[in-house]
Write a protein that holds these residues in place. Sequence first.
Motif, PDB file in Angstrom:
ATOM      1  N   SER A  66      17.571  41.834  20.969  1.00  0.00           N
ATOM      2  CA  SER A  66      17.381  41.644  19.526  1.00  0.00           C
ATOM      3  C   SER A  66      16.856  42.919  18.906  1.00  0.00           C
ATOM      4  N   PHE A  67      17.281  43.166  17.669  1.00  0.00           N
ATOM      5  CA  PHE A  67      16.673  44.220  16.855  1.00  0.00           C
ATOM      6  C   PHE A  67      15.967  43.509  15.710  1.00  0.00           C
ATOM      7  N   GLY A  68      14.650  43.330  15.821  1.00  0.00           N
ATOM      8  CA  GLY A  68      13.928  42.578  14.796  1.00  0.00           C
ATOM      9  C   GLY A  68      14.441  41.151  14.756  1.00  0.00           C
ATOM     10  N   GLN A  69      14.909  40.734  13.589  1.00  0.00           N
ATOM     11  CA  GLN A  69      15.407  39.367  13.431  1.00  0.00           C
ATOM     12  C   GLN A  69      16.833  39.216  13.958  1.00  0.00           C
ATOM     13  N   PHE A  70      17.535  40.336  14.059  1.00  0.00           N
ATOM     14  CA  PHE A  70      18.961  40.291  14.385  1.00  0.00           C
ATOM     15  C   PHE A  70      19.175  40.253  15.887  1.00  0.00           C
ATOM     16  N   GLN A  71      19.846  39.207  16.352  1.00  0.00           N
ATOM     17  CA  GLN A  71      20.125  39.139  17.780  1.00  0.00           C
ATOM     18  C   GLN A  71      21.492  39.754  18.064  1.00  0.00           C
ATOM     19  N   ALA A  72      21.469  40.903  18.702  1.00  0.00           N
ATOM     20  CA  ALA A  72      22.707  41.656  18.922  1.00  0.00           C
ATOM     21  C   ALA A  72      23.484  41.129  20.114  1.00  0.00           C
ATOM     22  N   LEU A  73      22.779  40.695  21.155  1.00  0.00           N
ATOM     23  CA  LEU A  73      23.449  40.185  22.348  1.00  0.00           C
ATOM     24  C   LEU A  73      22.819  38.851  22.738  1.00  0.00           C
ATOM     25  N   ARG A  74      23.660  37.845  23.020  1.00  0.00           N
ATOM     26  CA  ARG A  74      23.143  36.526  23.423  1.00  0.00           C
ATOM     27  C   ARG A  74      23.728  36.147  24.773  1.00  0.00           C
ATOM     28  N   ASP A  75      22.876  36.069  25.768  1.00  0.00           N
ATOM     29  CA  ASP A  75      23.261  35.567  27.098  1.00  0.00           C
ATOM     30  C   ASP A  75      24.612  36.074  27.565  1.00  0.00           C
ATOM     31  N   ILE A  76      24.736  37.371  27.664  1.00  0.00           N
ATOM     32  CA  ILE A  76      26.012  37.947  28.104  1.00  0.00           C
ATOM     33  C   ILE A  76      26.079  37.928  29.633  1.00  0.00           C
ATOM     34  N   ASP A  77      27.130  37.312  30.160  1.00  0.00           N
ATOM     35  CA  ASP A  77      27.428  37.393  31.588  1.00  0.00           C
ATOM     36  C   ASP A  77      28.809  38.004  31.708  1.00  0.00           C
ATOM     37  N   LEU A  78      28.918  39.035  32.531  1.00  0.00           N
ATOM     38  CA  LEU A  78      30.188  39.739  32.569  1.00  0.00           C
ATOM     39  C   LEU A  78      30.298  40.494  33.889  1.00  0.00           C
ATOM     40  N   ALA A  79      31.496  40.501  34.442  1.00  0.00           N
ATOM     41  CA  ALA A  79      31.720  41.311  35.639  1.00  0.00           C
ATOM     42  C   ALA A  79      32.811  42.321  35.321  1.00  0.00           C
ATOM     43  N   ILE A  80      32.501  43.583  35.538  1.00  0.00           N
ATOM     44  CA  ILE A  80      33.483  44.624  35.271  1.00  0.00           C
ATOM     45  C   ILE A  80      33.950  45.174  36.607  1.00  0.00           C
ATOM     46  N   PRO A  81      35.248  44.986  36.911  1.00  0.00           N
ATOM     47  CA  PRO A  81      35.738  45.346  38.246  1.00  0.00           C
ATOM     48  C   PRO A  81      35.774  46.850  38.472  1.00  0.00           C
ATOM     49  N   ASP A  82      35.739  47.204  39.739  1.00  0.00           N
ATOM     50  CA  ASP A  82      35.716  48.598  40.174  1.00  0.00           C
ATOM     51  C   ASP A  82      37.036  49.288  39.836  1.00  0.00           C
ATOM     52  N   GLY A  83      36.930  50.507  39.352  1.00  0.00           N
ATOM     53  CA  GLY A  83      38.113  51.341  39.163  1.00  0.00           C
ATOM     54  C   GLY A  83      39.064  50.913  38.072  1.00  0.00           C
ATOM     55  N   GLN A  84      38.607  50.060  37.168  1.00  0.00           N
ATOM     56  CA  GLN A  84      39.506  49.631  36.101  1.00  0.00           C
ATOM     57  C   GLN A  84      39.016  50.086  34.740  1.00  0.00           C
ATOM     58  N   LEU A  85      39.930  50.048  33.798  1.00  0.00           N
ATOM     59  CA  LEU A  85      39.582  50.357  32.414  1.00  0.00           C
ATOM     60  C   LEU A  85      39.337  49.040  31.690  1.00  0.00           C
ATOM     61  N   THR A  86      38.121  48.867  31.217  1.00  0.00           N
ATOM     62  CA  THR A  86      37.792  47.636  30.515  1.00  0.00           C
ATOM     63  C   THR A  86      37.478  47.957  29.058  1.00  0.00           C
ATOM     64  N   ALA A  87      38.040  47.158  28.161  1.00  0.00           N
ATOM     65  CA  ALA A  87      37.771  47.388  26.734  1.00  0.00           C
ATOM     66  C   ALA A  87      36.801  46.330  26.236  1.00  0.00           C
ATOM     67  N   LEU A  88      35.814  46.759  25.452  1.00  0.00           N
ATOM     68  CA  LEU A  88      34.968  45.815  24.724  1.00  0.00           C
ATOM     69  C   LEU A  88      35.492  45.800  23.300  1.00  0.00           C
ATOM     70  N   LEU A  89      36.057  44.671  22.911  1.00  0.00           N
ATOM     71  CA  LEU A  89      36.737  44.598  21.621  1.00  0.00           C
ATOM     72  C   LEU A  89      36.034  43.590  20.727  1.00  0.00           C
ATOM     73  N   GLY A  90      35.875  43.933  19.475  1.00  0.00           N
ATOM     74  CA  GLY A  90      35.265  42.987  18.549  1.00  0.00           C
ATOM     75  C   GLY A  90      35.085  43.621  17.194  1.00  0.00           C
ATOM     76  N   PRO A  91      34.837  42.791  16.176  1.00  0.00           N
ATOM     77  CA  PRO A  91      34.585  43.359  14.857  1.00  0.00           C
ATOM     78  C   PRO A  91      33.224  44.055  14.833  1.00  0.00           C
ATOM     79  N   SER A  92      32.930  44.789  13.766  1.00  0.00           N
ATOM     80  CA  SER A  92      31.650  45.488  13.740  1.00  0.00           C
ATOM     81  C   SER A  92      30.524  44.464  13.662  1.00  0.00           C
ATOM     82  N   GLY A  93      29.444  44.750  14.370  1.00  0.00           N
ATOM     83  CA  GLY A  93      28.324  43.815  14.408  1.00  0.00           C
ATOM     84  C   GLY A  93      28.477  42.772  15.491  1.00  0.00           C
TER      85      GLY A  93
END
Lengths: 367, 291
Positions: free
Chosen positions: A11-38
């Motif tokens: 969280s940044f102050g009142q704003f929660q930027a990340l909520r309970d993120i679970d993620l596995a990023i595999p070895d040797g691959q290109l992974t994109a994090l895609l989303g609108p701003s914010g």
Amino acid sequence: MTIEIDGINKSFGQFQALRDIDLAIPDGQLTALLGPSGSGKTTLLRSIAGLENPDRGRILFSGEDVTGLHVRERRVGFVFQHYALFRHMTVSENVAFGLKVMPRRERPSKREIRRRVRELLEMVQLDHLAGRYPAQLSGGQKQRIALARAMAKRPEILLLDEPFGALDAKVRKELRRWLRSLHDELHFTSVFVTHDQEEALELSDQVVVMRQGRVEQVDSPLALYSQPDSRFVFNFLGQVNALSGAISGGVLRQGEAWVRLPESCDDDDAELYLRPHEVRLTQEPSRDAHLPFRIEAINVIGAEVRVELRPDGWESEELWEVGITHSAFNARQPRRGDRCYAVPDVGHLFCDHLSEPKTLSWYESAG
Amino acid sequence: MADTDQSVRPRRAGVPVSRRVLPGFGLSLGVTLFFISLVLLLPISGLVIHTAGMGWEQFWFVVTDPRVVASFKVTVLAALAASLFNCVFGLLMAWVLVRYEFPGKRLLDAIMDLPFALPTAVAGITLATLFAESGWYGRVLAEFGIEVAYTPLGIVVAMAFTSVPFVVRTVQPVLEELPPEDEEAAVSLGASDWTVFRRILFPVLWPALVTGGGLSFARSLGEYGAVVFIAGNSPYVSEVISLMIFVRLEEYDFAAASAIASVVMGVSLLLLLAINVWQGRYLKRLHGGRG
């Protein structure tokens, strides 16, 4: 090196930027994090790098907990959106920086550093610019130098924050291909942030779609495009034509528009989503669909002609868009204001009382 | 196309087309030049003409008078010490004002300009009182055997006090503009905090620091009001150059006063010029040789 993210919150102050993120990023691959701003994608990337400390949760590199490690010790390469080149240093000084600041015991000899810098500059095909200052470079060149600098210490993880965001379309495309081939050659694990769905789909092996601090869907680009889990993902990945209405007796209906569903569905409120290429334009309604339109605009864009359609006798939040080939366009010569009908080939049905969307196909019933 | 051409053409012959979008260039530049001439160039050239009238030999005699030379030395050394002190302290102040959030930050930011706003005589009297042997600071320092008031050290204190905003106000905007990504990039490449300061921050701050230090030095050279109250003004020990000018004026020796003044002015101008030239070159490098 694999990256595991285990229950990250930030969280940044009142704003929660990340909520309970679970993620596995595999070895040797290109992974994109895609989303609108914010959506928290940059915060997630910065947390992986150690530039941001999560409030809760763990980050593991190849099974080893690095949550408490300082950026300095994480040994990741980080490429910033606006390059962050040191403007008082030449290109080769910039690239050499990471090697020169190593503790004396581990630092390679001066000659070795020079050799490595030359090698890195050759890798990014800019060895002729070694003596220039960053202000003398173009955006694309700066980005490649930033990449060479991040790779100088041979990190096993490369993180890129909107790497092509500030470049013009042509350079962006070129750099994308180049990064792809570099990645295929060197096989590091890389994660990049983007808000451009085309970039994510073209460049990555795996796409993580984020929304409001949560992971919405993780899939390969193809699966993501053809089978989105949610309306959000569908909407975010390209143009959508939507018909929202009520299903009764296997027919989705709104005003004068109706579509007979090829599979049996319970009566419910629902939305049918169609990609522009999943719809055909005809002069007459078909047996399964009655979707009347007036042609609003005709745009010739490169290889195809994009026709914008305004619903006639029913409502849709946005105009529909259908792509037709130049030959079809020339054969029929449609004009603004003409009445025509859309016929779906494939569609995606989101019922209000079902969590999973249904992918529908009209091919068999039409044939 | 032909008719649009014609619609553009009708324009009275002989009226030049103004290519500037921003209006008022001629007037505002004229006023500016007039004002600069009136306030700066005229008095300066008057000073030079006044001095030129006295002849080289007499000029040299006045300027190399032992008491004058001693005051030159005192002034330059004190100004040097004061501006060096200000470079360190001003950088620290600017750093605190830019990089940290704390209650009262805006107040502190406003207070930074106080030395400019305060009449220098007031500053001088206050400093003299504080640093006098019975004053709040003087009493503490006296225990360590340090005398500030009525010594050259007092001159340094007064000069530093009156010119510290120069450094703070030149460094502050540069620090503010510095993208945090530069530091993050350096740290992600494994640089220690000290290396980041030395190799990344300092080279970028350096030109601003030199400008601020130079301005502080030039201002200190001519400082009068704040200095005379705390300096003690004993000949050959703690007389500053601006006091010497005043002394000559009191003796109705206008020529000698303007001779000394012209030397101070020359030094200040040369210094500013040198800083500008050097900085121009340095910044050119940062901006890719395009100035």
